[in-house]
Design a protein around this motif. Structure first.
Motif, short mmCIF file in Angstrom:
data_model
loop_
_atom_site.label_atom_id
_atom_site.label_comp_id
_atom_site.label_asym_id
_atom_site.label_seq_id
_atom_site.Cartn_x
_atom_site.Cartn_y
_atom_site.Cartn_z
N GLY A 122 16.42 5.03 3.39
CA GLY A 122 14.92 4.66 3.80
C GLY A 122 14.68 3.42 4.02
N LEU A 123 15.07 2.35 3.31
CA LEU A 123 14.96 1.07 3.55
C LEU A 123 15.88 0.51 4.69
CD1 LEU A 123 15.21 -0.87 -0.16
CD2 LEU A 123 13.24 -0.45 1.49
N ALA A 124 16.90 1.09 4.85
CA ALA A 124 17.99 0.91 6.06
C ALA A 124 17.14 1.24 7.23
CB ALA A 124 19.18 1.40 5.89
N ILE A 125 16.44 2.46 7.22
CA ILE A 125 15.71 2.86 8.37
C ILE A 125 14.67 2.06 8.58
CG2 ILE A 125 14.35 4.67 9.47
CD1 ILE A 125 16.38 6.75 7.63
N HIS B 55 21.81 10.89 -6.10
CA HIS B 55 21.41 11.54 -4.58
C HIS B 55 20.09 11.03 -4.30
CE1 HIS B 55 20.72 14.47 -1.39
NE2 HIS B 55 19.89 14.45 -1.61
N LEU B 56 18.97 11.08 -5.09
CA LEU B 56 17.57 10.43 -4.68
C LEU B 56 17.82 8.84 -4.40
CD1 LEU B 56 14.38 10.94 -4.61
CD2 LEU B 56 14.36 10.65 -7.14
N LEU B 57 18.40 8.21 -5.48
CA LEU B 57 18.67 6.76 -5.15
C LEU B 57 19.23 6.36 -3.75
CD1 LEU B 57 18.40 3.86 -6.46
CD2 LEU B 57 21.04 4.33 -7.09
N ILE C 270 0.65 -1.35 0.04
CA ILE C 270 0.00 -0.04 -0.05
C ILE C 270 0.79 1.22 0.05
CG2 ILE C 270 -1.72 1.45 1.49
CD1 ILE C 270 -2.75 -1.34 2.08
N GLY C 271 1.96 1.24 0.76
CA GLY C 271 2.82 2.28 0.68
C GLY C 271 3.36 2.64 -0.76
N THR D 210 5.78 -1.27 14.12
CA THR D 210 6.13 -2.19 12.86
C THR D 210 5.52 -1.86 11.50
OG1 THR D 210 6.72 -3.86 14.56
CG2 THR D 210 6.46 -4.43 12.14
N LEU D 211 4.06 -1.69 11.65
CA LEU D 211 3.51 -1.30 10.37
C LEU D 211 3.82 0.08 9.87
CD1 LEU D 211 -0.15 -2.41 11.28
CD2 LEU D 211 1.33 -3.52 9.88
N ALA D 212 4.11 1.06 10.76
CA ALA D 212 4.65 2.10 10.05
C ALA D 212 6.01 1.84 9.59
CB ALA D 212 4.80 3.37 11.47
N ALA D 213 6.89 1.22 10.05
CA ALA D 213 8.01 1.17 9.59
C ALA D 213 7.93 0.48 8.14
CB ALA D 213 9.10 0.24 10.36
N ARG D 214 7.18 -0.56 8.06
CA ARG D 214 6.75 -1.10 6.76
C ARG D 214 6.24 -0.37 5.99
NH1 ARG D 214 9.08 -5.49 5.30
NH2 ARG D 214 7.26 -6.10 4.30
N CYS D 215 5.27 0.53 6.41
CA CYS D 215 4.76 1.55 5.44
C CYS D 215 5.96 2.53 4.80
CB CYS D 215 3.66 2.44 5.87
SG CYS D 215 2.85 3.57 4.95
N LEU D 216 6.73 2.93 5.69
CA LEU D 216 7.80 3.89 5.09
C LEU D 216 8.69 2.93 4.21
CD1 LEU D 216 9.96 5.91 5.32
CD2 LEU D 216 11.14 5.03 7.20
N GLY D 217 8.92 1.71 4.59
CA GLY D 217 9.63 0.85 3.54
C GLY D 217 9.14 0.88 2.10
N GLY D 218 7.73 0.61 2.02
CA GLY D 218 6.96 0.54 0.80
C GLY D 218 6.92 1.90 0.12
N ILE D 219 6.96 3.06 0.86
CA ILE D 219 7.12 4.28 0.18
C ILE D 219 8.45 4.36 -0.56
CG2 ILE D 219 7.23 7.02 0.67
CD1 ILE D 219 5.26 6.56 2.97
N VAL D 220 9.42 4.42 0.30
CA VAL D 220 10.82 4.38 -0.48
C VAL D 220 10.94 3.25 -1.60
CG1 VAL D 220 11.93 5.62 1.29
CG2 VAL D 220 12.01 3.16 1.34
#
Length: 401
Positions: free
Chosen positions: A94-97, A86-88, A66-67, A111-121
């Motif tokens: 972001g994946l590392a975080i 730079h963007l890459l 969904i992210g 955990t869900l918030a972190a997973r959503c961040l992973g999906g965004i990046v």
């Protein structure tokens, strides 16, 4: 890189591929998709430690998708003027975080918030990779470059979940995500060393989203992406309940391994031929996958034919990412980054939609209907490829249209 590169000199045509940089991009795709699928392989330990059911813990995969769906297009448009490396690097960080927070989190909400961040990046990375690979090589090498850059994702799809499951037997699931963080940090160093930097697009050259969709050939490629991935996701997500009534419940890993190994062959074929035979390869992918679905629908009680179908499925699917991303890049031209974001969104909608549609099928019908629904989706996909012979899935050398 534009279509004006149609007639390269022999020296450019025979130039060596920048393998170090392309493999860094492939590793980016591998880590991104492995991050997305990791929970499926460590679900028991993850659900136990976070105090939720396995089905609830499994939604961490859904949240990632969904992210990606929500962020790929707006983030790509917002950052299209940024320097590409730079963007890459920002997206990889972001994946590392996301993986670090997942490894340390004691709260399922966090955990869900972190997973959503992973999906965004992750969605941003998918939109970047193919276009980046294209800019690193001359026109005749685009297909090979994209096959290499996107090959990591197919490798992750083939071995990601089994590898995560195996890793979880050796170490606690949190360490598995911690290892992903270490790999991601190493990847950042690799990208800095081996991936060239390119400027973003100047403001005046950016095409609006609606104009990008209206570029001849873009919409057919997006439609085929959605239907093809939707068909794949329905079967892949629910392969276990499909095999269970056939007495093959204990062979899910073997069937998926067959699919995965042949997928690797398909990647090689796509990379070798996409620059000359993109249209033919996409037609064959649809036909082979449709044949697989038909065999599973009629002869699902014969184990040998189930494995043969899995092999056809892998042969059809492995190179599809290369084919579709090459097609949309060629159709979109200078609007390639936005078109790739659209394709990424369609791909993730297909993944999420496959889980929803497959679940509906299983709730109202028996599992054998999954193959027929898959076949029904492949028919319009094939028809669209056949119809898009002037734009989208065209004949001839890439870059010469």
């Amino acid at each position: 890189m534009t279509r004006s590169d149609a007639l390269p000199s022999p020296s450019i045509t025979n130039a060596r591929l920048p393998l170090a940089g392309l493999l860094a991009l492939a590793t980016t795709g591998f880590i991104t998709l492995l991050t997305e699928t990791m929970p499926a392989g460590v679900l028991p330990g993850m659900s136990r430690d976070l105090g939720v059911s396995e089905s609830t813990a499994g939604q961490s995969v859904t949240v990632f998708a969904i992210g990606a769906i929500l962020a790929a297009i707006p983030l790509t448009k917002a950052t299209i003027g940024w320097p590409r490396r730079h963007l890459l690097l920002v997206a990889i960080a972001g994946l590392a975080i996301a993986n670090t927070v997942t490894a340390l989190s004691e709260s399922f909400a966090l955990t869900l918030a972190a997973r959503c961040l992973g999906g965004i990046v992750g969605g941003l990375l998918w939109a970047l990779l193919a276009g980046y690979a294209v800019r690193m090589v001359p026109s005749p090498q685009r297909g090979k470059a994209m096959a290499i850059a996107m090959g990591g994702a197919i490798v992750a799809l083939s071995v990601g979940v089994p590898a995560a499951a195996f890793l979880s037997k050796l170490v606690e699931w949190r360490y598995a995500f911690g290892i992903m963080t270490v790999l991601t940090i190493a990847l950042i160093v690799w990208v800095i060393a081996a991936v060239p930097s390119f400027p973003g697009q100047p403001k005046g050259s950016r095409l609006p989203l609606t104009r990008t969709i209206r570029i001849p050939g873009v919409a057919p490629v997006l439609f085929v992406t959605l239907t093809f991935v939707l068909a794949h996701s329905i079967l892949y997500t629910y392969i276990a309940p499909f095999l269970k009534p056939l007495g093959m419940a204990g062979q899910v890993d073997a069937v998926l391994l067959t699919f995965g190994l042949v997928s690797l062959v398909s990647i090689w074929i796509a990379g070798a031929l996409v620059h000359r035979r993109l249209r033919l390869l996409m037609i064959l992918a649809c036909v082979l996958f449709a044949t697989c679905a038909l065999l599973l629908g009629i002869f699902s009680g014969v184990p040998s034919l189930v494995y043969a179908s899995a092999a056809l499925w892998g042969l059809a699917f492995g190179g599809t990412s290369t084919l579709l991303q090459t097609a949309v890049a060629e159709a979109a031209g200078d609007a390639g980054d936005v078109a790739q974001a659209l394709l990424t969104t369609g791909w993730n909608v297909g993944i999420a939609g496959g889980g929803i549609i497959g679940g509906i099928v299983l709730s109202g019908l028996d599992a054998s209907w999954l193959s027929w629904v898959t076949l029904a989706l492949l028919v319009p996909a094939l028809a669209t490829v056949l119809a898009a012979h002037k734009n989208g899935f065209t004949k001839g050398e890439l870059g010469s249209r």
